[in-house]
Design a protein around this motif. Structure first.
Motif, PDB file in Angstrom:
ATOM      1  N   MET A   1      11.659  -2.553 -33.160  1.00  0.00           N
ATOM      2  CA  MET A   1      11.600  -3.892 -32.629  1.00  0.00           C
ATOM      3  C   MET A   1      11.294  -4.913 -33.712  1.00  0.00           C
ATOM      4  O   MET A   1      11.526  -6.080 -33.534  1.00  0.00           O
ATOM      5  CB  MET A   1      10.540  -3.928 -31.536  1.00  0.00           C
ATOM      6  N   ALA A   2      10.787  -4.479 -34.856  1.00  0.00           N
ATOM      7  CA  ALA A   2      10.431  -5.432 -35.906  1.00  0.00           C
ATOM      8  C   ALA A   2      11.680  -6.075 -36.486  1.00  0.00           C
ATOM      9  O   ALA A   2      12.726  -5.454 -36.586  1.00  0.00           O
ATOM     10  CB  ALA A   2       9.655  -4.708 -37.005  1.00  0.00           C
ATOM     11  N   LEU A   3      11.540  -7.320 -36.878  1.00  0.00           N
ATOM     12  CA  LEU A   3      12.628  -8.016 -37.543  1.00  0.00           C
ATOM     13  C   LEU A   3      12.643  -7.589 -39.002  1.00  0.00           C
ATOM     14  O   LEU A   3      11.658  -7.735 -39.706  1.00  0.00           O
ATOM     15  CB  LEU A   3      12.445  -9.531 -37.465  1.00  0.00           C
ATOM     16  N   GLU A   4      13.743  -7.032 -39.434  1.00  0.00           N
ATOM     17  CA  GLU A   4      13.864  -6.589 -40.805  1.00  0.00           C
ATOM     18  C   GLU A   4      14.333  -7.751 -41.661  1.00  0.00           C
ATOM     19  O   GLU A   4      15.297  -8.426 -41.322  1.00  0.00           O
ATOM     20  CB  GLU A   4      14.867  -5.432 -40.904  1.00  0.00           C
ATOM     21  N   PRO A   5      13.683  -7.991 -42.794  1.00  0.00           N
ATOM     22  CA  PRO A   5      14.133  -9.087 -43.649  1.00  0.00           C
ATOM     23  C   PRO A   5      15.483  -8.756 -44.255  1.00  0.00           C
ATOM     24  O   PRO A   5      15.791  -7.616 -44.551  1.00  0.00           O
ATOM     25  CB  PRO A   5      13.045  -9.189 -44.712  1.00  0.00           C
ATOM     26  N   ASP A   6      16.285  -9.744 -44.462  1.00  0.00           N
ATOM     27  CA  ASP A   6      17.584  -9.591 -45.093  1.00  0.00           C
ATOM     28  C   ASP A   6      17.346  -9.643 -46.595  1.00  0.00           C
ATOM     29  O   ASP A   6      16.891 -10.650 -47.134  1.00  0.00           O
ATOM     30  CB  ASP A   6      18.515 -10.728 -44.642  1.00  0.00           C
ATOM     31  N   ILE A  32      15.251 -18.421 -34.904  1.00  0.00           N
ATOM     32  CA  ILE A  32      14.858 -18.269 -33.502  1.00  0.00           C
ATOM     33  C   ILE A  32      15.854 -17.373 -32.779  1.00  0.00           C
ATOM     34  O   ILE A  32      15.466 -16.501 -31.995  1.00  0.00           O
ATOM     35  CB  ILE A  32      14.726 -19.648 -32.823  1.00  0.00           C
ATOM     36  N   ALA A  33      17.131 -17.567 -33.050  1.00  0.00           N
ATOM     37  CA  ALA A  33      18.158 -16.734 -32.419  1.00  0.00           C
ATOM     38  C   ALA A  33      17.972 -15.269 -32.795  1.00  0.00           C
ATOM     39  O   ALA A  33      18.100 -14.379 -31.936  1.00  0.00           O
ATOM     40  CB  ALA A  33      19.553 -17.218 -32.815  1.00  0.00           C
ATOM     41  N   ALA A  38      16.159  -9.865 -31.137  1.00  0.00           N
ATOM     42  CA  ALA A  38      15.318  -8.685 -31.351  1.00  0.00           C
ATOM     43  C   ALA A  38      14.433  -8.404 -30.137  1.00  0.00           C
ATOM     44  O   ALA A  38      14.276  -7.256 -29.725  1.00  0.00           O
ATOM     45  CB  ALA A  38      14.453  -8.881 -32.594  1.00  0.00           C
ATOM     46  N   VAL A  39      13.882  -9.447 -29.552  1.00  0.00           N
ATOM     47  CA  VAL A  39      13.017  -9.274 -28.380  1.00  0.00           C
ATOM     48  C   VAL A  39      13.824  -8.767 -27.193  1.00  0.00           C
ATOM     49  O   VAL A  39      13.406  -7.862 -26.478  1.00  0.00           O
ATOM     50  CB  VAL A  39      12.296 -10.599 -28.038  1.00  0.00           C
ATOM     51  N   ARG A  40      15.004  -9.343 -26.985  1.00  0.00           N
ATOM     52  CA  ARG A  40      15.830  -8.934 -25.849  1.00  0.00           C
ATOM     53  C   ARG A  40      16.351  -7.514 -25.987  1.00  0.00           C
ATOM     54  O   ARG A  40      16.592  -6.836 -24.998  1.00  0.00           O
ATOM     55  CB  ARG A  40      16.992  -9.908 -25.667  1.00  0.00           C
ATOM     56  N   SER A  41      16.540  -7.045 -27.211  1.00  0.00           N
ATOM     57  CA  SER A  41      17.072  -5.697 -27.401  1.00  0.00           C
ATOM     58  C   SER A  41      15.989  -4.621 -27.302  1.00  0.00           C
ATOM     59  O   SER A  41      16.292  -3.445 -27.203  1.00  0.00           O
ATOM     60  CB  SER A  41      17.784  -5.603 -28.753  1.00  0.00           C
ATOM     61  N   ALA A  42      14.735  -5.014 -27.303  1.00  0.00           N
ATOM     62  CA  ALA A  42      13.644  -4.042 -27.207  1.00  0.00           C
ATOM     63  C   ALA A  42      13.489  -3.557 -25.780  1.00  0.00           C
ATOM     64  O   ALA A  42      13.671  -4.318 -24.833  1.00  0.00           O
ATOM     65  CB  ALA A  42      12.345  -4.688 -27.672  1.00  0.00           C
ATOM     66  N   PRO A  43      13.160  -2.277 -25.614  1.00  0.00           N
ATOM     67  CA  PRO A  43      12.926  -1.778 -24.251  1.00  0.00           C
ATOM     68  C   PRO A  43      11.712  -2.473 -23.630  1.00  0.00           C
ATOM     69  O   PRO A  43      10.745  -2.783 -24.317  1.00  0.00           O
ATOM     70  CB  PRO A  43      12.661  -0.286 -24.446  1.00  0.00           C
ATOM     71  N   GLU A  44      11.804  -2.713 -22.314  1.00  0.00           N
ATOM     72  CA  GLU A  44      10.727  -3.425 -21.632  1.00  0.00           C
ATOM     73  C   GLU A  44       9.415  -2.660 -21.625  1.00  0.00           C
ATOM     74  O   GLU A  44       8.351  -3.249 -21.550  1.00  0.00           O
ATOM     75  CB  GLU A  44      11.142  -3.747 -20.199  1.00  0.00           C
ATOM     76  N   ALA A  47       5.437  -0.224 -25.920  1.00  0.00           N
ATOM     77  CA  ALA A  47       3.986  -0.423 -25.949  1.00  0.00           C
ATOM     78  C   ALA A  47       3.586  -1.551 -26.902  1.00  0.00           C
ATOM     79  O   ALA A  47       2.554  -2.197 -26.704  1.00  0.00           O
ATOM     80  CB  ALA A  47       3.291   0.865 -26.360  1.00  0.00           C
ATOM     81  N   SER A  48       4.386  -1.802 -27.912  1.00  0.00           N
ATOM     82  CA  SER A  48       4.033  -2.852 -28.869  1.00  0.00           C
ATOM     83  C   SER A  48       4.319  -4.250 -28.321  1.00  0.00           C
ATOM     84  O   SER A  48       3.886  -5.243 -28.907  1.00  0.00           O
ATOM     85  CB  SER A  48       4.794  -2.651 -30.178  1.00  0.00           C
ATOM     86  N   TRP A  49       5.041  -4.342 -27.204  1.00  0.00           N
ATOM     87  CA  TRP A  49       5.415  -5.647 -26.643  1.00  0.00           C
ATOM     88  C   TRP A  49       4.191  -6.500 -26.325  1.00  0.00           C
ATOM     89  O   TRP A  49       4.139  -7.668 -26.639  1.00  0.00           O
ATOM     90  CB  TRP A  49       6.287  -5.454 -25.410  1.00  0.00           C
ATOM     91  N   ARG A  50       3.179  -5.908 -25.691  1.00  0.00           N
ATOM     92  CA  ARG A  50       1.973  -6.671 -25.345  1.00  0.00           C
ATOM     93  C   ARG A  50       1.274  -7.188 -26.593  1.00  0.00           C
ATOM     94  O   ARG A  50       0.812  -8.318 -26.637  1.00  0.00           O
ATOM     95  CB  ARG A  50       1.017  -5.815 -24.522  1.00  0.00           C
ATOM     96  N   GLU A  51       1.208  -6.366 -27.614  1.00  0.00           N
ATOM     97  CA  GLU A  51       0.560  -6.767 -28.858  1.00  0.00           C
ATOM     98  C   GLU A  51       1.331  -7.920 -29.517  1.00  0.00           C
ATOM     99  O   GLU A  51       0.743  -8.904 -29.965  1.00  0.00           O
ATOM    100  CB  GLU A  51       0.484  -5.593 -29.822  1.00  0.00           C
ATOM    101  N   ILE A  52       2.642  -7.814 -29.535  1.00  0.00           N
ATOM    102  CA  ILE A  52       3.466  -8.865 -30.127  1.00  0.00           C
ATOM    103  C   ILE A  52       3.331 -10.152 -29.328  1.00  0.00           C
ATOM    104  O   ILE A  52       3.168 -11.238 -29.895  1.00  0.00           O
ATOM    105  CB  ILE A  52       4.946  -8.416 -30.200  1.00  0.00           C
TER     106      ILE A  52
END
Length: 183
Positions: A1-6, A32-33, A38-44, A47-52
């Protein structure tokens, strides 16, 4: 789920592989896009969603700054809105946003700072710091702004008997050639 830097992009400017240090609204929109994707592609059930979510909300709250409730008065000046003693409050964040919009309407001035003081749930002081356009009659402008600001505050907060002309102070911090909103 983390955004990987380019890897091809300069960390100072994610929109430019060349390393230019300028940012544009297109760059911000692209970031932002990417974050939304990245958020939309993560499974609901991740467990890291609440922390993020908590981390993002904490950062937004710090960015926005603190806000205080300001008591709203009914048309008759009362602080209670009904027989049960209900009260209505308006956030200082809402007041600052409304004042900023008001102060950005004319090319003769622009706000550089808006400070509100609340004491006992009542707005007791409004300090406006402005930049004026060269050639503007600042005294006449300040007189007009006093009237407009008080009208806006009374519209939003109702007829608080403590809200008067001495509540609002205006300080011109700078004078610029041209429209202060664009300088």
């Amino acid at each position: 789920m983390a955004l990987e830097p380019d890897e091809r992009r300069d960390p100072r400017d994610p929109a430019s592989p060349s390393g230019a240090e300028t940012r544009s609204s297109d760059t911000t929109d692209a970031l932002i896009a990417r974050a939304v994707e990245a958020v939309r592609s993560a499974p609901e059930d991740d467990a890291s969603w609440r922390e993020i979510t908590t981390n993002v909300l904490d950062r937004v709250r710090r960015l926005m700054g603190p806000s205080e409730p300001v008591l709203v008065h009914a048309a008759d000046g009362a602080t209670t809105q009904d027989d049960e003693g209900s009260r209505t409050y308006l956030s200082t964040r809402v007041l600052v946003a409304a004042l900023r919009r008001l102060l950005q309407q004319a090319p003769t001035h622009a706000p550089t700072g808006i400070d509100l003081t609340v004491d006992g749930e009542r707005l007791v002081d409004v300090e406006l710091r402005l930049v004026g356009a060269y050639g503007t009659d600042l005294r006449a402008l300040a007189d007009r702004l006093h009237v407009e600001v008080l009208a806006l505050l009374r519209d939003l907060l109702g007829p608080d008997p403590q809200l008067g002309a001495s509540t609002v102070s205006i300080c011109f911090e700078d004078i610029v050639d041209g429209d202060p909103r664009t300088v």
